[in-house]
Design a protein around this motif. Structure first.
Motif, PDB file in Angstrom:
ATOM      1  N   SER A  18       0.761  -1.255   0.000  1.00 19.35           N
ATOM      2  CA  SER A  18       0.000   0.000   0.000  1.00 19.35           C
ATOM      3  C   SER A  18       0.792   1.306   0.000  1.00 19.35           C
ATOM      4  CB  SER A  18      -0.943   0.021   1.213  1.00 19.35           C
ATOM      5  OG  SER A  18      -1.945  -0.953   1.074  1.00 19.35           O
ATOM      6  N   PHE A  19       2.135   1.227  -0.002  1.00 18.90           N
ATOM      7  CA  PHE A  19       2.886   2.490  -0.045  1.00 18.90           C
ATOM      8  C   PHE A  19       3.041   2.945  -1.494  1.00 18.90           C
ATOM      9  CE2 PHE A  19       5.723   2.359   4.056  1.00 18.90           C
ATOM     10  CZ  PHE A  19       4.588   2.182   4.830  1.00 18.90           C
ATOM     11  N   PRO A  20       2.904   4.247  -1.738  1.00 16.80           N
ATOM     12  CA  PRO A  20       3.226   4.753  -3.082  1.00 16.80           C
ATOM     13  C   PRO A  20       4.733   4.638  -3.327  1.00 16.80           C
ATOM     14  CG  PRO A  20       2.849   6.580  -1.590  1.00 16.80           C
ATOM     15  CD  PRO A  20       2.536   5.320  -0.814  1.00 16.80           C
ATOM     16  N   LEU A  21       5.129   4.726  -4.568  1.00 13.16           N
ATOM     17  CA  LEU A  21       6.524   4.474  -4.938  1.00 13.16           C
ATOM     18  C   LEU A  21       7.522   5.341  -4.175  1.00 13.16           C
ATOM     19  CD1 LEU A  21       8.586   2.985  -6.624  1.00 13.16           C
ATOM     20  CD2 LEU A  21       8.026   4.457  -8.562  1.00 13.16           C
ATOM     21  N   CYS A  22       7.175   6.615  -3.935  1.00 13.89           N
ATOM     22  CA  CYS A  22       8.107   7.497  -3.214  1.00 13.89           C
ATOM     23  C   CYS A  22       8.433   6.931  -1.838  1.00 13.89           C
ATOM     24  CB  CYS A  22       7.521   8.903  -3.078  1.00 13.89           C
ATOM     25  SG  CYS A  22       5.882   8.979  -2.332  1.00 13.89           S
ATOM     26  N   MET A  23       7.433   6.361  -1.168  1.00 15.08           N
ATOM     27  CA  MET A  23       7.636   5.858   0.191  1.00 15.08           C
ATOM     28  C   MET A  23       8.217   4.448   0.191  1.00 15.08           C
ATOM     29  SD  MET A  23       6.823   8.483   1.849  1.00 15.08           S
ATOM     30  CE  MET A  23       5.879   9.994   1.566  1.00 15.08           C
ATOM     31  N   ARG A  24       7.853   3.651  -0.795  1.00 18.62           N
ATOM     32  CA  ARG A  24       8.481   2.328  -0.935  1.00 18.62           C
ATOM     33  C   ARG A  24       9.980   2.478  -1.109  1.00 18.62           C
ATOM     34  NH1 ARG A  24       5.122  -2.085  -3.514  1.00 18.62           N
ATOM     35  NH2 ARG A  24       7.074  -2.785  -4.400  1.00 18.62           N
ATOM     36  N   HIS A  25      10.354   3.454  -1.931  1.00 19.24           N
ATOM     37  CA  HIS A  25      11.770   3.671  -2.202  1.00 19.24           C
ATOM     38  C   HIS A  25      12.510   4.062  -0.923  1.00 19.24           C
ATOM     39  CE1 HIS A  25      15.412   4.673  -4.257  1.00 19.24           C
ATOM     40  NE2 HIS A  25      15.359   5.934  -3.878  1.00 19.24           N
ATOM     41  N   LEU A  26      11.968   5.004  -0.171  1.00 16.27           N
ATOM     42  CA  LEU A  26      12.601   5.414   1.087  1.00 16.27           C
ATOM     43  C   LEU A  26      12.667   4.248   2.066  1.00 16.27           C
ATOM     44  CD1 LEU A  26      11.016   8.950   1.578  1.00 16.27           C
ATOM     45  CD2 LEU A  26      13.457   8.455   1.324  1.00 16.27           C
ATOM     46  N   PHE A  27      11.585   3.517   2.147  1.00 18.58           N
ATOM     47  CA  PHE A  27      11.498   2.385   3.062  1.00 18.58           C
ATOM     48  C   PHE A  27      12.557   1.342   2.721  1.00 18.58           C
ATOM     49  CE2 PHE A  27       9.620  -1.553   4.681  1.00 18.58           C
ATOM     50  CZ  PHE A  27       9.223  -1.159   5.944  1.00 18.58           C
ATOM     51  N   GLU A  28      12.675   1.013   1.445  1.00 17.56           N
ATOM     52  CA  GLU A  28      13.663   0.019   1.014  1.00 17.56           C
ATOM     53  C   GLU A  28      15.089   0.501   1.265  1.00 17.56           C
ATOM     54  OE1 GLU A  28      12.794  -1.024  -3.041  1.00 17.56           O
ATOM     55  OE2 GLU A  28      10.875  -1.924  -2.467  1.00 17.56           O
ATOM     56  N   LYS A  29      15.331   1.772   0.987  1.00 22.79           N
ATOM     57  CA  LYS A  29      16.673   2.317   1.215  1.00 22.79           C
ATOM     58  C   LYS A  29      17.026   2.300   2.695  1.00 22.79           C
ATOM     59  CE  LYS A  29      18.345   2.786  -2.688  1.00 22.79           C
ATOM     60  NZ  LYS A  29      19.528   1.967  -3.027  1.00 22.79           N
ATOM     61  N   LEU A  30      16.052   2.618   3.527  1.00 27.25           N
ATOM     62  CA  LEU A  30      16.287   2.585   4.969  1.00 27.25           C
ATOM     63  C   LEU A  30      16.632   1.166   5.423  1.00 27.25           C
ATOM     64  CD1 LEU A  30      16.208   3.898   7.807  1.00 27.25           C
ATOM     65  CD2 LEU A  30      13.756   3.435   7.845  1.00 27.25           C
ATOM     66  N   ARG A  31      15.896   0.186   4.943  1.00 24.95           N
ATOM     67  CA  ARG A  31      16.160  -1.214   5.293  1.00 24.95           C
ATOM     68  C   ARG A  31      17.535  -1.657   4.777  1.00 24.95           C
ATOM     69  NH1 ARG A  31      12.902  -2.260   9.346  1.00 24.95           N
ATOM     70  NH2 ARG A  31      10.867  -3.198   8.916  1.00 24.95           N
ATOM     71  N   GLU A  32      17.917  -1.155   3.611  1.00 23.36           N
ATOM     72  CA  GLU A  32      19.160  -1.544   2.957  1.00 23.36           C
ATOM     73  C   GLU A  32      20.374  -0.856   3.587  1.00 23.36           C
ATOM     74  OE1 GLU A  32      18.081  -1.659  -1.341  1.00 23.36           O
ATOM     75  OE2 GLU A  32      20.065  -0.725  -1.530  1.00 23.36           O
ATOM     76  N   ASP A  33      20.290   0.460   3.749  1.00 21.75           N
ATOM     77  CA  ASP A  33      21.439   1.260   4.206  1.00 21.75           C
ATOM     78  C   ASP A  33      21.422   1.491   5.718  1.00 21.75           C
ATOM     79  OD1 ASP A  33      21.950   1.466   1.519  1.00 21.75           O
ATOM     80  OD2 ASP A  33      21.247   3.532   1.318  1.00 21.75           O
ATOM     81  N   HIS A  34      20.298   1.200   6.381  1.00 21.36           N
ATOM     82  CA  HIS A  34      20.113   1.480   7.812  1.00 21.36           C
ATOM     83  C   HIS A  34      20.336   2.960   8.099  1.00 21.36           C
ATOM     84  CE1 HIS A  34      20.262  -2.795   7.817  1.00 21.36           C
ATOM     85  NE2 HIS A  34      21.534  -2.812   7.503  1.00 21.36           N
ATOM     86  N   HIS A  35      20.004   3.785   7.144  1.00 23.10           N
ATOM     87  CA  HIS A  35      20.224   5.221   7.268  1.00 23.10           C
ATOM     88  C   HIS A  35      19.417   5.938   6.197  1.00 23.10           C
ATOM     89  CE1 HIS A  35      22.359   9.092   7.123  1.00 23.10           C
ATOM     90  NE2 HIS A  35      22.647   8.826   8.388  1.00 23.10           N
ATOM     91  N   LEU A  36      18.959   7.151   6.523  1.00 25.09           N
ATOM     92  CA  LEU A  36      18.397   8.066   5.518  1.00 25.09           C
ATOM     93  C   LEU A  36      18.827   9.456   5.914  1.00 25.09           C
ATOM     94  CD1 LEU A  36      14.622   7.044   5.024  1.00 25.09           C
ATOM     95  CD2 LEU A  36      16.465   6.756   3.358  1.00 25.09           C
ATOM     96  N   LYS A  37      19.086  10.273   4.911  1.00 25.85           N
ATOM     97  CA  LYS A  37      19.429  11.658   5.217  1.00 25.85           C
ATOM     98  C   LYS A  37      18.183  12.426   5.656  1.00 25.85           C
ATOM     99  CE  LYS A  37      23.306  12.933   2.587  1.00 25.85           C
ATOM    100  NZ  LYS A  37      23.770  13.578   1.350  1.00 25.85           N
ATOM    101  N   HIS A  38      18.419  13.654   6.102  1.00 21.95           N
ATOM    102  CA  HIS A  38      17.343  14.437   6.720  1.00 21.95           C
ATOM    103  C   HIS A  38      16.053  14.495   5.889  1.00 21.95           C
ATOM    104  CE1 HIS A  38      15.438  17.536   9.122  1.00 21.95           C
ATOM    105  NE2 HIS A  38      15.208  18.196   8.007  1.00 21.95           N
ATOM    106  N   GLY A  39      16.189  14.821   4.603  1.00 22.32           N
ATOM    107  CA  GLY A  39      15.001  14.960   3.749  1.00 22.32           C
ATOM    108  C   GLY A  39      14.185  13.677   3.695  1.00 22.32           C
ATOM    109  N   GLY A  40      14.875  12.564   3.645  1.00 22.82           N
ATOM    110  CA  GLY A  40      14.205  11.269   3.608  1.00 22.82           C
ATOM    111  C   GLY A  40      13.552  10.924   4.931  1.00 22.82           C
ATOM    112  N   ARG A  41      14.237  11.279   6.017  1.00 24.39           N
ATOM    113  CA  ARG A  41      13.658  11.001   7.346  1.00 24.39           C
ATOM    114  C   ARG A  41      12.378  11.796   7.553  1.00 24.39           C
ATOM    115  NH1 ARG A  41      18.979  11.883   9.076  1.00 24.39           N
ATOM    116  NH2 ARG A  41      18.419  13.648  10.385  1.00 24.39           N
TER     117      ARG A  41
END
Ligand code: SF4
Length: 189
Positions: A18-41
C-alpha cells in the motif's frame, strides 16, 4: 473507514501492498542502508505518522535501523529528537503534517538523497526498473512513462495505482497518505 493504527510487525507487508513508490523507495533504502538523510527522514517519518505509526513504535522502528549503522547511543543522542519533533513532542510542539505530492514533487533531492517523487526525480531507467518491481505490466509502464514525459507526475502515480490494484482511482493521487488509504480500501476488501 478509519485505519487508525499500524504496527511495526506488519509494516513490511503494508509497505509492499500500500505504499506509493516514493515511500516504498525510502522504506527500502532505509532497510538496505540502515540510514536516511534528513530529507528522507522527514518525508518517510511524517508519512508513517500519517498512516498511524505511534511515536513509540516510530522510535523503535527508526532505532532498529539506525543502530546498525551509527549505534544505539548515537541514535538516542542525534536522531531520536527529530522523530519526537515530527510528532510535536519537541521544540515548538507543532504537530507536523505529512507532505503532499506537490511539496514532494517540488523538492530538490541532492546526491545521496532518496526523498522526492520517483516520477519526477528518477532516471527513466530507474523508474522503469522500479515499476517492474511493483509488477506494473509493460503496457501500463508505457502509459506511465507517457505521463512522466508530459510532466504529469501525479497522473503517472495514479496509473501505477490502478495497474497495481487492478481498479480505477477516479479521485486521482494528490497525497501519499491518500494513496495509502485508497490502497487499504482495496486491499482490505
Ligand atoms: Fe509519492 Fe505523490 Fe509522487 Fe506518487 S505522485 S510517488 S504519492 S509524491
Amino acid at each position: 473507514r478509519e485505519f487508525a493504527e499500524i504496527s511495526i510487525r506488519d509494516i513490511d507487508q503494508i509497505a509492499m501492498s500500500s505504499f506509493p513508490l516514493c515511500m516504498r523507495h525510502l522504506f527500502e533504502k532505509l532497510r538496505e542502508d540502515h540510514h536516511l538523510k534528513h530529507g528522507g527522514r522527514m518525508q518517510l517519518g511524517l508519512f508513517l505518522k500519517g498512516v498511524g505509526l505511534k511515536l513509540d513504535d516510530a522510535l523503535a522502528f527508526w532505532k532498529a535501523e539506525f543502530s546498525q549503522k551509527v549505534g544505539a547511543e548515537r541514535f538516542d543522542k542525534e536522531y531520536a529528537y527529530s522523530i519526537r519533533h515530527n510528532y510535536g513532542r519537541e521544540g515548538k510542539r507543532t504537530d507536523y503534517t505529512p507532505f503532499s505530492c506537490q511539496k514532494i514533487i517540488s523538492s530538490a533531492p541532492g546526491v545521496g538523497d532518496h526523498h522526492g517523487c520517483p516520477y519526477r526525480h528518477f532516471s527513466e531507467e530507474n523508474l522503469r526498473a522500479a515499476l517492474g518491481k511493483m509488477r506494473v505490466n509493460s503496457r501500463a509502464i508505457e502509459d506511465v512513462m507517457d505521463k512522466v514525459r508530459n510532466r504529469h507526475y501525479q497522473l503517472a502515480c495514479t496509473l501505477t495505482f490502478e495497474a497495481v490494484h487492478g481498479t480505477s482511482c477516479d479521485a486521482g493521487i494528490n497525497h501519499p497518505n491518500q494513496y495509502f488509504s485508497e490502497s487499504q480500501k482495496v486491499v482490505q476488501l
